[in-house]
Design an enzyme around this catalytic site. Structure first.
Site, mmCIF file in Angstrom:
data_model
loop_
_atom_site.group_PDB
_atom_site.id
_atom_site.type_symbol
_atom_site.label_atom_id
_atom_site.label_comp_id
_atom_site.label_asym_id
_atom_site.label_seq_id
_atom_site.Cartn_x
_atom_site.Cartn_y
_atom_site.Cartn_z
ATOM 1 N N GLU A 1 43.019 41.436 41.523
ATOM 2 C CA GLU A 1 43.098 41.073 42.952
ATOM 3 C C GLU A 1 42.285 39.818 43.265
ATOM 4 O O GLU A 1 41.598 39.726 44.282
ATOM 5 C CB GLU A 1 42.687 42.248 43.846
ATOM 6 C CG GLU A 1 43.742 43.351 43.770
ATOM 7 C CD GLU A 1 43.474 44.518 44.672
ATOM 8 O OE1 GLU A 1 42.957 44.304 45.778
ATOM 9 O OE2 GLU A 1 43.786 45.648 44.255
ATOM 10 N N ALA B 1 52.164 33.521 35.416
ATOM 11 C CA ALA B 1 51.701 33.423 36.814
ATOM 12 C C ALA B 1 50.662 34.504 37.081
ATOM 13 O O ALA B 1 51.008 35.650 37.384
ATOM 14 C CB ALA B 1 52.877 33.549 37.788
HETATM 15 C C1 FAD Z 1 42.955 46.331 35.203
HETATM 16 C C2 FAD Z 1 43.912 45.379 35.847
HETATM 17 C C3 FAD Z 1 44.833 45.866 36.782
HETATM 18 C C4 FAD Z 1 45.768 44.987 37.345
HETATM 19 N N1 FAD Z 1 46.717 45.500 38.205
HETATM 20 C C5 FAD Z 1 47.669 44.664 38.698
HETATM 21 C C6 FAD Z 1 48.730 45.194 39.508
HETATM 22 O O1 FAD Z 1 48.790 46.399 39.794
HETATM 23 N N2 FAD Z 1 49.697 44.352 39.948
HETATM 24 C C7 FAD Z 1 49.682 43.015 39.643
HETATM 25 O O2 FAD Z 1 50.585 42.322 40.083
HETATM 26 N N3 FAD Z 1 48.683 42.494 38.884
HETATM 27 C C8 FAD Z 1 47.682 43.269 38.390
HETATM 28 N N4 FAD Z 1 46.682 42.760 37.592
HETATM 29 C C9 FAD Z 1 46.686 41.341 37.263
HETATM 30 C C10 FAD Z 1 45.538 40.563 37.869
HETATM 31 O O3 FAD Z 1 45.694 40.446 39.249
HETATM 32 C C11 FAD Z 1 45.427 39.212 37.129
HETATM 33 O O4 FAD Z 1 44.954 39.513 35.832
HETATM 34 C C12 FAD Z 1 44.497 38.240 37.818
HETATM 35 O O5 FAD Z 1 45.046 37.789 39.032
HETATM 36 C C13 FAD Z 1 44.188 37.020 36.942
HETATM 37 O O6 FAD Z 1 45.339 36.498 36.370
HETATM 38 P P1 FAD Z 1 45.365 36.219 34.793
HETATM 39 O O7 FAD Z 1 44.900 37.426 34.089
HETATM 40 O O8 FAD Z 1 46.720 35.692 34.448
HETATM 41 O O9 FAD Z 1 44.277 35.079 34.567
HETATM 42 P P2 FAD Z 1 44.473 33.509 34.800
HETATM 43 O O10 FAD Z 1 44.974 33.246 36.166
HETATM 44 O O11 FAD Z 1 45.218 32.942 33.660
HETATM 45 O O12 FAD Z 1 42.955 33.012 34.732
HETATM 46 C C14 FAD Z 1 42.244 32.811 33.506
HETATM 47 C C15 FAD Z 1 40.854 32.281 33.873
HETATM 48 O O13 FAD Z 1 40.984 31.014 34.536
HETATM 49 C C16 FAD Z 1 40.325 31.073 35.789
HETATM 50 N N5 FAD Z 1 41.037 30.224 36.766
HETATM 51 C C17 FAD Z 1 42.360 30.245 37.070
HETATM 52 N N6 FAD Z 1 42.629 29.350 38.024
HETATM 53 C C18 FAD Z 1 41.451 28.755 38.349
HETATM 54 C C19 FAD Z 1 41.052 27.763 39.277
HETATM 55 N N7 FAD Z 1 41.930 27.186 40.104
HETATM 56 N N8 FAD Z 1 39.735 27.400 39.325
HETATM 57 C C20 FAD Z 1 38.822 27.983 38.505
HETATM 58 N N9 FAD Z 1 39.138 28.934 37.615
HETATM 59 C C21 FAD Z 1 40.433 29.324 37.535
HETATM 60 C C22 FAD Z 1 40.332 32.532 36.195
HETATM 61 O O14 FAD Z 1 39.321 32.800 37.154
HETATM 62 C C23 FAD Z 1 40.100 33.197 34.847
HETATM 63 O O15 FAD Z 1 38.728 33.190 34.555
HETATM 64 C C24 FAD Z 1 45.741 43.606 37.011
HETATM 65 C C25 FAD Z 1 44.788 43.135 36.087
HETATM 66 C C26 FAD Z 1 43.901 44.003 35.501
HETATM 67 C C27 FAD Z 1 42.911 43.442 34.498
#
Ligand code: FAD
Length: 379
Positions: A363, A131
């Site tokens: 975010e 998620a």
């Molecule tokens: C440095 C860093 C700090 C972080 N800190 C926190 C924190 O403190 N707390 C916390 O809870 N989380 C944190 N995160 C997590 C961050 O919020 C998530 O990485 C982010 O929301 C994306 O989720 P994911 O990495 O699972 O990518 P995914 O959701 O799997 O996305 C993969 C790709 O698919 C694209 N995509 C997904 N859905 C769609 C759609 N509907 N339409 C078009 N494109 C789409 C995305 O844009 C991305 O390019 C952090 C991440 C990083 C890198």
């Protein structure tokens, strides 16, 4: 002074700019012992009084209400000096604003003054292996047992994992209700059943890792807001913080532009400073223009949040989207101007190149910001 600033904002900007110059610009020798450096920065930011801007005045904060413009000013100036200083400040706000929004009087009294002084480090835990962008599909559960909840599940990419004193954790109390079944909890770091099982190494120094909840029991008093309100609390928190991610991007881009100007004047090729070539001048002009546009979008969004302007959600998504993407381009161009020097490990441009990247992901990725903007346009 920007049109979105009052004199207070200009004073804060001058104060943090000077502090950053004196405390952050010298850089640091190594990227080892990241956790200790993060803890030290929290102490320094607390002593400087900057963390007060993360909580309301009633609980040790700077203003009656937490203000988006304050967060943006602080993040821009801290990021200009050191990415980790920006991260540590931002996470105090991200990890405590859910409590400001939805906490009971006792919860606020217990956590917020310690966040404001730097005595406690905050964290926000929503992302899971399955998620990410689709946070509503989270699988961590919190099952009620009499006066307690039992948490089970995995959170990943949690900033401050391993150094936080408490985590605001989002878990499902009613999986059948999907998004409406998610609730928020404050979980103290030393709670049995909560373990940090991985410290994840990322591109730019950032304390981050995986949390594992295994029959982790918290009392009912750890529930934040009402059952089922978790995602509302999470999204309202991100509504405040989103434009500040753009502000950090502006800080990195500002530093990159300053470095590019300096280097263009100093570096000589073909018998003259490279800044005398129109090819370099065009790059500098484009960088400065993109930076200015990004800054205006960021502070317009922050002003809309603070002052009840129109469509703050759409504006802050536009600000985050544009500023983070523009900053990436500005940093890349600055590195290009530095030639080979820019990719030498330890060079400021090599550092900024790594620092700016994650802002387009956390975010809400750039793609998700576009979905939010389009949803508002089409509704
Ligand atoms: C440095 C860093 C700090 C972080 N800190 C926190 C924190 O403190 N707390 C916390 O809870 N989380 C944190 N995160 C997590 C961050 O919020 C998530 O990485 C982010 O929301 C994306 O989720 P994911 O990495 O699972 O990518 P995914 O959701 O799997 O996305 C993969 C790709 O698919 C694209 N995509 C997904 N859905 C769609 C759609 N509907 N339409 C078009 N494109 C789409 C995305 O844009 C991305 O390019 C952090 C991440 C990083 C890198």
């Amino acid at each position: 002074m920007l049109p979105f600033f009052s004199q207070d904002h200009s004073a804060l900007q001058a104060q943090v700019r000077l502090w950053a110059k004196n405390n952050l610009f010298a850089g640091h020798e190594s990227e080892d012992d990241l956790d200790q450096r993060a803890r030290d920065l929290i102490k320094q930011l607390g002593i400087a009084g900057f963390l007060k801007h993360a909580v309301p005045r009633q609980f040790g904060g700077a203003r009656k209400q937490v203000a988006a413009r304050d967060l943006c000013i602080l993040r821009e100036e801290l990021a200009r000096g050191d990415a980790l200083a920006d991260t540590m400040f931002a996470l105090q706000a991200l990890g405590s604003f859910p409590i400001t929004l939805a906490g009971s009087a006792a919860q606020k009294q217990n956590y917020l003054p310690r966040v404001a002084s730097g005595a406690a480090i905050a964290a926000f835990a929503i992302t899971e292996p399955l998620a990410g962008s689709d946070v509503a599909s989270l699988q961590t559960t919190a099952v009620r047992q009499d006066e307690q909840f039992v948490l089970n599940g995995t959170k990943r990419f949690i900033s401050n994992a391993g150094i936080a004193d408490f985590y605001v954790v989002f878990a499902s109390t009613a999986p059948e209700k999907k998004a409406k079944g998610v609730s928020a909890f404050i979980v103290d770091a030393n709670t049995p059943g909560l373990a940090v099982t991985e410290k994840t190494k990322v591109l730019s120094p950032h304390p981050i890792g995986v949390l594992e909840f295994t029959d982790c029991v918290v009392s009912q008093s750890a529930l934040l807001g009402a059952e089922g309100e978790g995602l509302k609390i999470a999204f309202e928190t991100l509504d405040l913080l989103r434009c500040s991610v753009g502000a950090a991007a502006v800080g990195f881009a500002q530093r990159a532009l300053e470095e590019a100007i300096q280097y263009s004047k100093a570096r000589r090729q073909f018998g003259r400073a490279i800044g005398e070539f129109q090819g370099i001048q065009f790059k500098l002009a484009e960088m400065a223009t993109e930076l200015e546009a990004a800054r205006l979008l960021v502070y317009q969004a922050a002003w809309a949040y603070d002052c009840g302007g129109e469509e703050p959600k759409q504006k802050s998504s536009m600000a985050k989207l544009y500023a983070t993407e523009a900053a990436q381009r500005v940093v890349d161009q600055s590195l290009q101007i530095h030639g080979g020097t820019g990719v030498v490990v330890g060079n400021i441009m090599e550092r900024l190149y790594r620092d700016v990247r994650a802002l387009r992901i956390y975010e809400g990725t750039s793609e998700i910001q576009k979905l939010v903007i389009a949803r508002e346009l089409l509704k």
